[in-house]
Motif scaffolding. Structure first.
Motif, PDB file in Angstrom:
ATOM      1  N   UNK A 108      13.303 -37.469  -8.213  1.00 41.01           N
ATOM      2  CA  UNK A 108      14.385 -37.511  -9.044  1.00 41.01           C
ATOM      3  C   UNK A 108      15.543 -36.814  -8.419  1.00 41.01           C
ATOM      4  N   UNK A 109      16.745 -37.828  -8.220  1.00 36.90           N
ATOM      5  CA  UNK A 109      17.969 -36.757  -7.743  1.00 36.90           C
ATOM      6  C   UNK A 109      18.924 -36.665  -9.199  1.00 36.90           C
ATOM      7  N   UNK A 110      19.187 -35.503  -9.557  1.00 38.56           N
ATOM      8  CA  UNK A 110      20.093 -35.405 -10.789  1.00 38.56           C
ATOM      9  C   UNK A 110      21.455 -34.869  -9.986  1.00 38.56           C
ATOM     10  N   UNK A 111      22.463 -35.419  -9.990  1.00 41.37           N
ATOM     11  CA  UNK A 111      23.706 -35.264  -9.516  1.00 41.37           C
ATOM     12  C   UNK A 111      24.778 -34.895 -10.686  1.00 41.37           C
ATOM     13  N   UNK A 112      25.909 -34.197 -10.267  1.00 42.31           N
ATOM     14  CA  UNK A 112      26.756 -33.968 -11.331  1.00 42.31           C
ATOM     15  C   UNK A 112      27.946 -33.142 -10.570  1.00 42.31           C
ATOM     16  N   UNK A 113      29.112 -32.770 -11.360  1.00 41.25           N
ATOM     17  CA  UNK A 113      29.935 -31.808 -10.846  1.00 41.25           C
ATOM     18  C   UNK A 113      29.397 -30.640 -11.195  1.00 41.25           C
ATOM     19  N   UNK A 114      30.184 -29.449 -10.718  1.00 43.98           N
ATOM     20  CA  UNK A 114      30.009 -28.232 -11.053  1.00 43.98           C
ATOM     21  C   UNK A 114      29.904 -27.881 -12.442  1.00 43.98           C
ATOM     22  N   UNK A 115      29.020 -26.927 -12.932  1.00 49.47           N
ATOM     23  CA  UNK A 115      29.291 -26.452 -14.316  1.00 49.47           C
ATOM     24  C   UNK A 115      28.565 -27.683 -15.476  1.00 49.47           C
ATOM     25  N   UNK A 116      28.064 -28.791 -14.701  1.00 47.62           N
ATOM     26  CA  UNK A 116      27.734 -29.843 -15.617  1.00 47.62           C
ATOM     27  C   UNK A 116      26.491 -29.660 -16.411  1.00 47.62           C
ATOM     28  N   UNK A 117      25.593 -28.551 -15.978  1.00 47.67           N
ATOM     29  CA  UNK A 117      24.523 -28.319 -16.407  1.00 47.67           C
ATOM     30  C   UNK A 117      23.265 -28.281 -15.825  1.00 47.67           C
ATOM     31  N   UNK A 118      23.312 -28.909 -14.333  1.00 41.06           N
ATOM     32  CA  UNK A 118      22.295 -28.983 -13.518  1.00 41.06           C
ATOM     33  C   UNK A 118      21.460 -27.874 -13.216  1.00 41.06           C
ATOM     34  N   UNK A 119      21.896 -26.717 -12.983  1.00 43.91           N
ATOM     35  CA  UNK A 119      21.047 -25.228 -13.152  1.00 43.91           C
ATOM     36  C   UNK A 119      20.319 -25.214 -14.319  1.00 43.91           C
ATOM     37  N   UNK A 120      21.068 -25.241 -15.142  1.00 45.03           N
ATOM     38  CA  UNK A 120      20.400 -24.993 -16.744  1.00 45.03           C
ATOM     39  C   UNK A 120      19.289 -26.046 -16.676  1.00 45.03           C
ATOM     40  N   UNK A 121      19.524 -27.314 -16.100  1.00 46.97           N
ATOM     41  CA  UNK A 121      18.530 -28.353 -16.259  1.00 46.97           C
ATOM     42  C   UNK A 121      17.101 -27.868 -15.572  1.00 46.97           C
ATOM     43  N   UNK A 122      17.502 -27.151 -14.309  1.00 43.32           N
ATOM     44  CA  UNK A 122      16.263 -26.880 -13.500  1.00 43.32           C
ATOM     45  C   UNK A 122      15.586 -25.501 -14.287  1.00 43.32           C
ATOM     46  N   UNK A 123      16.307 -24.496 -14.920  1.00 42.81           N
ATOM     47  CA  UNK A 123      15.597 -23.561 -15.470  1.00 42.81           C
ATOM     48  C   UNK A 123      14.941 -24.383 -16.959  1.00 42.81           C
ATOM     49  N   UNK A 124      15.336 -25.128 -17.454  1.00 43.58           N
ATOM     50  CA  UNK A 124      14.593 -25.682 -18.349  1.00 43.58           C
ATOM     51  C   UNK A 124      13.167 -26.334 -17.795  1.00 43.58           C
ATOM     52  N   UNK A 125      13.317 -26.892 -16.642  1.00 42.66           N
ATOM     53  CA  UNK A 125      11.973 -27.562 -16.215  1.00 42.66           C
ATOM     54  C   UNK A 125      11.252 -26.550 -15.669  1.00 42.66           C
ATOM     55  N   UNK A 126      11.571 -25.480 -15.124  1.00 41.61           N
ATOM     56  CA  UNK A 126      10.582 -24.519 -14.392  1.00 41.61           C
ATOM     57  C   UNK A 126      10.295 -23.465 -15.574  1.00 41.61           C
ATOM     58  N   UNK A 127      10.578 -23.684 -16.800  1.00 40.80           N
ATOM     59  CA  UNK A 127      10.095 -23.138 -17.888  1.00 40.80           C
ATOM     60  C   UNK A 127      10.802 -21.575 -18.097  1.00 40.80           C
ATOM     61  N   UNK A 128      11.940 -21.419 -17.489  1.00 40.78           N
ATOM     62  CA  UNK A 128      12.731 -20.191 -17.612  1.00 40.78           C
ATOM     63  C   UNK A 128      13.618 -20.168 -19.125  1.00 40.78           C
ATOM     64  N   UNK A 129      13.635 -21.359 -19.559  1.00 40.65           N
ATOM     65  CA  UNK A 129      14.720 -21.791 -20.621  1.00 40.65           C
ATOM     66  C   UNK A 129      13.707 -22.537 -21.758  1.00 40.65           C
ATOM     67  N   UNK A 130      13.866 -22.074 -22.932  1.00 42.81           N
ATOM     68  CA  UNK A 130      12.838 -22.542 -23.903  1.00 42.81           C
ATOM     69  C   UNK A 130      13.733 -23.725 -24.535  1.00 42.81           C
ATOM     70  N   UNK A 131      13.276 -24.979 -24.754  1.00 42.27           N
ATOM     71  CA  UNK A 131      14.059 -25.843 -25.336  1.00 42.27           C
ATOM     72  C   UNK A 131      14.416 -25.550 -26.913  1.00 42.27           C
ATOM     73  N   UNK A 132      15.687 -25.874 -27.548  1.00 40.57           N
ATOM     74  CA  UNK A 132      15.777 -25.579 -28.677  1.00 40.57           C
ATOM     75  C   UNK A 132      15.588 -26.610 -29.802  1.00 40.57           C
ATOM     76  N   UNK A 133      15.358 -27.727 -29.330  1.00 39.29           N
ATOM     77  CA  UNK A 133      15.148 -28.741 -30.139  1.00 39.29           C
ATOM     78  C   UNK A 133      14.557 -30.085 -29.248  1.00 39.29           C
ATOM     79  N   UNK A 134      13.973 -30.914 -29.988  1.00 41.47           N
ATOM     80  CA  UNK A 134      13.322 -31.986 -29.206  1.00 41.47           C
ATOM     81  C   UNK A 134      12.071 -31.922 -28.706  1.00 41.47           C
TER      82      UNK A 134
END
Lengths: 245, 286
Positions: free
Chosen positions: A46-72
């Motif tokens: 899966x390739x996730x692309x987007x401009x800088x500050x779009x949230x890609x790094x935060x997305x990887x933090x979410x997937x690597x369990x460094x950032x807990x989901x707030x909802x969903x």
């Protein structure tokens, strides 16, 4: 520790390594990711692309369990992240290989020792893993640089070391955050091919990058992140999935 | 331990060693104060000197010694020789006295066992001598309750002072060991990213700090023991190395033995706490 939900396990056993449904995440008061719907499957890239500050790094933090989901609902490797205990999350983390945008190493150690770190954490003795690590060193093309301390490596060598370390424990899910940053186009393409190779052993690969052209290198499920919202651009080509099966 | 004792670790090692040395040295000082207090208390309450008045002659001294040997509370009684008297006079500030210049003393040194507060020890001694046909007087009586308690206070102060100081040094060691955890922060972060639990990551750093503390404590403890021996040799004239094994009790070495253990525990605990904090920071970003 929460008991694994049978539905989550069933999804996981059928190849859904990551499934996000309506997930929000962020830092402090700031919500960075909103209403994410995402799925990563075994044997797919899966390739996730987007401009800088779009949230890609935060997305990887979410997937690597460094950032807990707030909802969903976030189910990663068969575990509902919001309901799992610390030990269960640690066990999931051991099955995730992560290549950070700026990888952190033990700088005084050699690249070889850094690559072997996940194997040492599992309690394996050096004599048991030395051949596997050498193989990985060859696979990522690190060569003799593997015996140098990390602090003496170039940026591209550090990136290769990070990839080798991420692959060392034979993870089921591989995450790479902007793995081609600060690399020549040729090196960048080689890195993405290396990561994509891992689908052949059944791993799922998620690559976050600003570079849209990476979608042409290999058959990928292409997603686009924009201001914290994720949308699917294209599906992986069926012949690649067949190659895995 | 890779690149052990280089840079910050080297400085940390010696900081821990100095803290262990200080704690052990204060502990040894407290033991010395305790033993001096006990000796003082014993001398104050368990010692008497009897002067034989009648009858005359050496037989009276022998009879008095025999009578004292049978008296309650008396653990030993021995006639005072001229040499012993000269030594006591020197100790009590009498200047240099030649034993051969002293007259016939007719004195008996008496050591006593512990007596209940209401017992008139001096009276009992005189009565026991009278029963043996000897008239005598007590010229150095065991002191009663009045003035007592100072030794107990000194011992308590020494004990709690040493414990308090050791705790302060342990706190210092614990805080200093956090610098080692800070040096290992990247390792903790890497381990966290690779799925190590907080206990695993912090435990690894704590083990390293504990080993460092153990060796530093060992060095500090040995240096303190060495310093203690030097002080002992200088403070008590005539003391020789051969005499030390008889002078030093096993319990006197407790501070030296505890120094490595205490330093290891304090350093391990400090490093574990800091590494655990770093792990928590790395584990959850939100």
């Amino acid at each position: 520790m929460a008991r694994a939900n049978p539905v989550d396990l069933d999804l996981y056993e059928r190849g859904a390594l990551v499934r996000l449904a309506g997930v929000d995440a962020g830092y402090g008061e700031t919500t960075v990711l909103a209403g994410l719907e995402f799925e990563a499957r075994a044997g797919e890239v899966a390739l996730v692309t987007g401009p800088a500050a779009a949230g890609k790094t935060t997305f990887t933090h979410l997937l690597r369990l460094a950032l807990p989901p707030r909802s969903g609902r976030a189910v990663i490797l068969g575990v509902d992240v919001a309901r799992a205990g610390a030990r269960a999350l640690a066990n999931v983390k051991k099955r995730i290989g992560y290549v950070a945008e700026t990888p952190v190493f033990i700088e005084q150690w050699s690249a070889f020792d850094n690559i072997a770190m996940p194997l040492r954490l599992t309690g394996r003795k050096p004599r048991d893993y030395v051949d596997d690590v050498r193989e990985l060193v060859d696979f990522v093309g690190l060569g003799d640089a593997a015996d140098l301390p990390i602090e003496q490596l170039s940026g591209a060598e550090r990136r290769r070391t990070a990839i080798a370390r991420a692959l060392a424990a034979k993870p089921q899910l591989i995450l790479a955050d902007d793995p081609t940053a600060n690399m020549s186009p040729a090196d960048g393409r080689r890195v993405v091919r290396l990561l994509s190779e891992m689908r052949r052993v059944g791993a799922g690969v998620v690559i976050a990058s600003q570079d849209e052209s990476l979608a042409d290198i290999s058959s990928v499920a292409h997603w686009r992140m924009d201001r914290g919202h994720l949308s699917r651009v294209s599906f992986a080509r069926p012949e690649e999935a067949e190659a895995y099966e | 331990m890779r690149n052990a004792l280089s840079g910050v670790e080297h400085a940390l090692f010696w900081l821990l060693a100095v803290a262990a040395f200080a704690a052990a040295a204060v502990g040894l000082g407290a033991r010395a104060a305790d033993r001096m207090a006990v000796a003082y208390e014993n001398q104050r309450t368990n010692y008497a000197i009897v002067r034989v008045i009648a009858p005359d002659g050496p037989e009276a001294i022998a009879a008095a010694t025999t009578a004292l040997g049978a008296a309650p509370l008396v653990t030993s009684a021995a006639p005072m020789t001229a040499g012993r008297a000269a030594e006591l006079l020197r100790q009590w500030g009498g200047g240099e006295v030649a034993a051969e210049d002293l007259p016939d003393l007719r004195l008996i040194e008496v050591e006593l066992g512990p007596a209940p507060a209401q017992v008139d020890v001096s009276g009992d001694i005189v009565a026991a001598l009278a029963q043996g046909g000897v008239t005598a007087e007590i010229i150095h009586a065991p002191e009663g309750a009045a003035g007592g308690g100072l030794a107990t206070q000194v011992r308590q102060f020494a004990l709690w002072g040493a414990i308090g100081f050791a705790l302060v040094m342990a706190l210092l060691v614990s805080l200093a060991a956090r610098t080692l955890a800070a040096r290992r922060r990247e390792m903790v972060t890497v381990m966290c990213d690779l799925g190590a639990t907080r206990g695993q990551a912090a435990g690894r750093v704590a083990d390293e700090a504990a080993i460092l503390g153990l060796y530093a404590g060992l060095v500090g403890g040995i240096l303190a023991a060495f310093a203690g021996i030097v002080v002992l040799l200088l403070a008590i004239p005539g003391t020789t190395l051969d005499a030390l094994p008889e002078m030093i009790l096993p319990i006197d070495m407790l501070p030296v033995a505890l120094a490595p253990v205490g330093a290891a525990v304090a350093a391990g605990a400090g490093a574990r706490a800091a590494a655990g904090y770093f792990h928590a920071q790395a584990a959850r970003l939100g």
